[in-house]
Write a protein that holds these residues in place. Structure first.
Motif, mmCIF file in Angstrom:
data_model
loop_
_atom_site.group_PDB
_atom_site.id
_atom_site.type_symbol
_atom_site.label_atom_id
_atom_site.label_comp_id
_atom_site.label_asym_id
_atom_site.label_seq_id
_atom_site.Cartn_x
_atom_site.Cartn_y
_atom_site.Cartn_z
ATOM 1 N N GLN A 52 -8.371 13.096 -11.795
ATOM 2 C CA GLN A 52 -9.470 12.601 -12.612
ATOM 3 C C GLN A 52 -9.417 13.252 -13.987
ATOM 4 O OE1 GLN A 52 -13.157 13.315 -10.567
ATOM 5 N NE2 GLN A 52 -12.485 12.364 -8.676
ATOM 6 N N LYS A 59 -10.463 6.311 -15.193
ATOM 7 C CA LYS A 59 -9.815 6.398 -13.893
ATOM 8 C C LYS A 59 -8.306 6.387 -14.082
ATOM 9 C CE LYS A 59 -9.321 4.124 -9.408
ATOM 10 N NZ LYS A 59 -9.685 2.955 -8.571
ATOM 11 N N THR A 95 -8.529 15.513 -7.696
ATOM 12 C CA THR A 95 -9.827 15.194 -7.102
ATOM 13 C C THR A 95 -10.241 16.266 -6.099
ATOM 14 O OG1 THR A 95 -9.517 12.822 -7.427
ATOM 15 C CG2 THR A 95 -11.079 13.489 -5.730
#
Length: 743
Positions: A52, A59, A95
């Motif tokens: 991220q 995205k 993430t």
């Protein structure tokens, strides 16, 4: 005997208290990526796994090509020419914190951890942030061939790991370059041998008194060690000495080398020196690579104007000091050369001809090496300089500065059966090898006020930013949720717990923080009610809420399996809700995206058998003993698939150890959960999968014997997480686990 005693005294091993003045072993290292990236106005990358952009809604799609450009004073992110964002810094973060299956591919190099892009004087400068262990795993194979570990060189790799660790800790800084000015670092270019060397020497550093030593090393010293005063002319450090190195001399391919330098670089007899513009652009030095290197170095130091063009005409003289005989000798050199100058406006003329300048360089041999070029003049140790047929023939030995450890010498010592502490004692005499471990850096609890709060605590620890999805399971009965870890890992998402008819406030807040696009509910309405589903749809209108359920727990597990793009292998465990076998295998299953299915002890549910046959499943791994899944059922399963394997122990605790040992985890991290009430551990399974770690079961107040035996085999200290509060796993167990691992 006396020599052995000296080694034991000088390199005595000790576990010492952590020094607050030192860089914490758990602290992140920021690595400026300069060596392989260079200075570029734009840098291209793509991601593997889930990354991220911090503080952004951008995205990143795995496999797509992105670029970062230095524009103005900021950096700008592009995708296929489309501008995505502009900022003073752009930070890419995995993430899941610490995930090793997510990487940034940057100019054909792989990096784990965070990557930050900044504008550094008009160039894009990537900075890779990793923990110290990951940094060292990227340094050791970059500095010493990993293949040596398979040819009697494992002790050399361990010595290299200690030297590299000591070097970075002595700097007491969190930012370091990735090149030879500090230590070469190639990111996620990890190898088993060098990673083992890092872990097997974990926390071990060299000290002189209470200070970290300057643990310098080079490829080869040419058969004699050098001091920093020999090579650099700086005040000599007490743990460097000038002495013969029989180990380097025996193996080094750089014992003898030479290079040739023509005296006459340009034949001026064929040039009209009154009209330099007629030949300047087409005339070059004979040894252009060397002359270009010398001029570039002198211009960078301001000795010659960087705005002028220079052509070296001839070398008049060149000499170097002989190899040193004691620690206080300084290796110096000198050379004189003549050259022409062209300024930005014109040639420098004198008496109608281009002017000939003469310059004499007197410096350390080490600095002259950088002027001539380090691949040409491989070390500051020059044996002699001969003048033959208009050439200087320079002969030397070694490769690198020659201070401290010779890497080739260390390899030979390892081949001769020397332990790494003996290697370090030879190259850093008078130092001591100590182990610095601060247990607070390695042992921690992930807990909340209750199991729901614990699921939130795990999510907040591992998912520092947002998550594309959230998987929600019932908190008072784990059977439906146990198979959901594989689904959670598919989306790199946390697994949170909820009441059947109400979402706990802290779980609601955590979902809000994560901002998922998808929310999966595990189980039917008796597990998580339609009231909760409606509540989620209202609270998070931008998220798609999906229920995954079947008519019973067996069918629900199949529905979860249908979401996974892998039907060649299945893990089969008991459908008994009191069994934690599915939890023990969950991180392995999730990491490898292998569906977990349930069965009865003596017969295979019809839906499960249909799934195995229709999907032509090749392998079934049975988890648990014969009381959980019978021998007859195992034989029947073997008749419908190609391969059946069982992993089990005498009890659930031993089974969790069997899984940990057979599934080839990296075990740089461990998770501990209570074996009787194990719902606290369930939300950690997706996190454990991302970091490739096992979940070990324990009693609440005692460490089971199989777990004790397993922990005693460790030669490294993993990051260890205790799942749940003292009500789940007591402080007594935590202390016992710490003691078993540390000792």
């Amino acid at each position: 005997m006396r020599a052995l005693l000296t080694i034991l005294l000088a390199c005595i091993m000790a576990i010492v208290p952590f020094s607050s003045s030192a860089l914490a072993f758990s602290k992140d290292i920021n690595v400026r990526l300069v060596n392989y990236i260079g200075n570029q106005v734009d840098v291209h990358f793509n991601v593997v796994g889930s990354y991220q952009v911090e503080n952004s809604s951008v995205k990143l799609v795995p496999g797509e090509r992105y670029s970062v450009a230095a524009l103005g004073s900021k950096v700008t992110l592009f995708n296929s020419g489309k501008k995505l964002m502009e900022a003073s810094e752009i930070v890419l973060k995995p993430t899941i914190k610490g995930s090793i299956d997510s990487q940034v591919l940057l100019e054909n190099m792989e990096y784990i951890g965070a990557v930050k892009f900044i504008n550094e004087n008009g160039y894009v400068r990537p900075i890779n942030t990793v923990d110290l262990v990951s940094y060292l795993k990227g340094v050791v194979p970059s500095e010493m061939p990993q293949s040596w570990g398979y040819y009697s060189g494992m002790e050399a790799l361990k010595a290299q790991a200690v030297a590299a660790r000591t070097y970075v800790l002595r700097r007491n800084a969190t930012t370091i370059d990735d090149g030879q000015s500090h230590q070469v670092y190639r990111g996620y270019d990890w190898w088993l041998s060098t990673s083992d060397a890092v872990m097997e020497t974990q926390g071990k550093v060299l000290k002189y008194g209470n200070e970290y030593v300057n643990a310098l090393y080079s490829s080869s010293n040419g058969g004699s060690t050098l001091t920093n005063k020999n090579s650099w002319g700086t005040t000599n450090l007490p743990y460097f000495d000038t002495k013969k190195d029989p180990y380097d001399a025996k193996i080094s391919p750089y014992s003898d080398w030479s290079f040739t330098l023509n005296k006459e670089q340009i034949d001026t007899s064929k040039l009209d020196l009154s009209k330099p513009d007629s030949w300047w652009d087409d005339t070059y030095e004979v040894d252009r690579s060397i002359t270009d290197s010398i001029i570039s170095r002198l211009q960078s130091k301001g000795t010659i104007s960087k705005y002028n063009e220079i052509k070296v005409v001839r070398f008049n003289s060149m000499s170097f000091d002989s190899p040193p005989s004691n620690a206080n000798d300084v290796l110096n050199g000198t050379f004189t050369f003549e050259y022409f100058v062209k300024t930005p406006t014109d040639y420098v003329m004198e008496d109608g001809k281009i002017k000939t300048y003469k310059k004499t360089i007197e410096d350390t041999s080490y600095n002259i090496r950088f002027m001539i070029g380090t691949s040409t003049m491989r070390s500051p140790v020059i044996k002699n300089v001969e003048q033959v047929n208009g050439e200087f023939i320079v002969k030397g030995s070694g490769f690198g500065h020659g201070i401290g450890m010779s890497q080739y010498g260390a390899y030979q010592m390892s081949k001769d059966g020397k332990h790494y502490n003996e290697i370090l004692d030879f190259y850093y005499p008078g130092t001591k090898l100590v182990r610095e471990i601060n247990k607070e850096d390695y042992f921690s609890r992930l807990k909340g006020q209750d199991r729901y709060g614990t699921s939130v605590a795990i999510s907040q620890h591992a998912w520092e930013n947002k998550s594309e999805a959230v998987v929600l399971g019932r908190g008072d009965l784990s059977i439906d949720s146990l198979t959901g870890s594989v689904l959670a890992k598919k989306y790199d998402s946390p697994l949170l717990l909820t009441y059947t008819n109400k979402i706990p406030d802290n779980v609601r807040d955590e979902i809000q923080r994560l901002s998922p696009k998808k929310i999966f509910l595990l189980g039917g309405t008796s597990a998580i009610s339609d009231k909760v589903k409606a509540e989620l749809e209202k609270a998070y209108p931008n998220a798609q809420v999906n229920r995954i359920s079947g008519t019973d727990r067996f069918a629900t597990a199949i529905e979860v399996a249908e979401q996974i793009n892998n039907t060649t292998e299945v893990i089969l465990t008991t459908g008994d809700e009191s069994s934690p076998d599915a939890l023990s295998i969950a991180s392995h299953a999730a990491s490898n995206q292998i569906p977990i299915l349930y069965t009865n002890p003596n017969n295979l549910p019809e839906d499960v058998e249909t799934f195995l046959k229709n999907n032509k499943v090749n392998k079934v791994t049975i988890i648990g003993g014969k009381s959980r899944i019978s021998t007859n059922l195992e034989k029947y399963i073997d008749s419908i698939v190609n391969q059946v394997e069982r992993v089990s122990g005498p009890d659930r605790y031993a089974t969790s150890i069997e899984i940990a040992e057979k599934m080839n985890y990296r075990v740089s991290q461990l998770f501990f959960a209570q074996g009787n009430v194990f719902i606290d551990a369930l939300p950690a399974s997706a996190y454990a999968a991302a970091v490739d770690a096992p979940v070990i079961l324990t009693y609440k107040d005692q460490v089971p014997a199989p777990v004790q035996n397993y922990l005693k085999t460790f030669n490294n200290v993993p990051d260890t997480y205790i799942l749940g509060g003292p009500g789940a796993v007591s402080d007594q167990v935590v202390s016992e686990v710490e003691s078993l691992i540390l000792n």
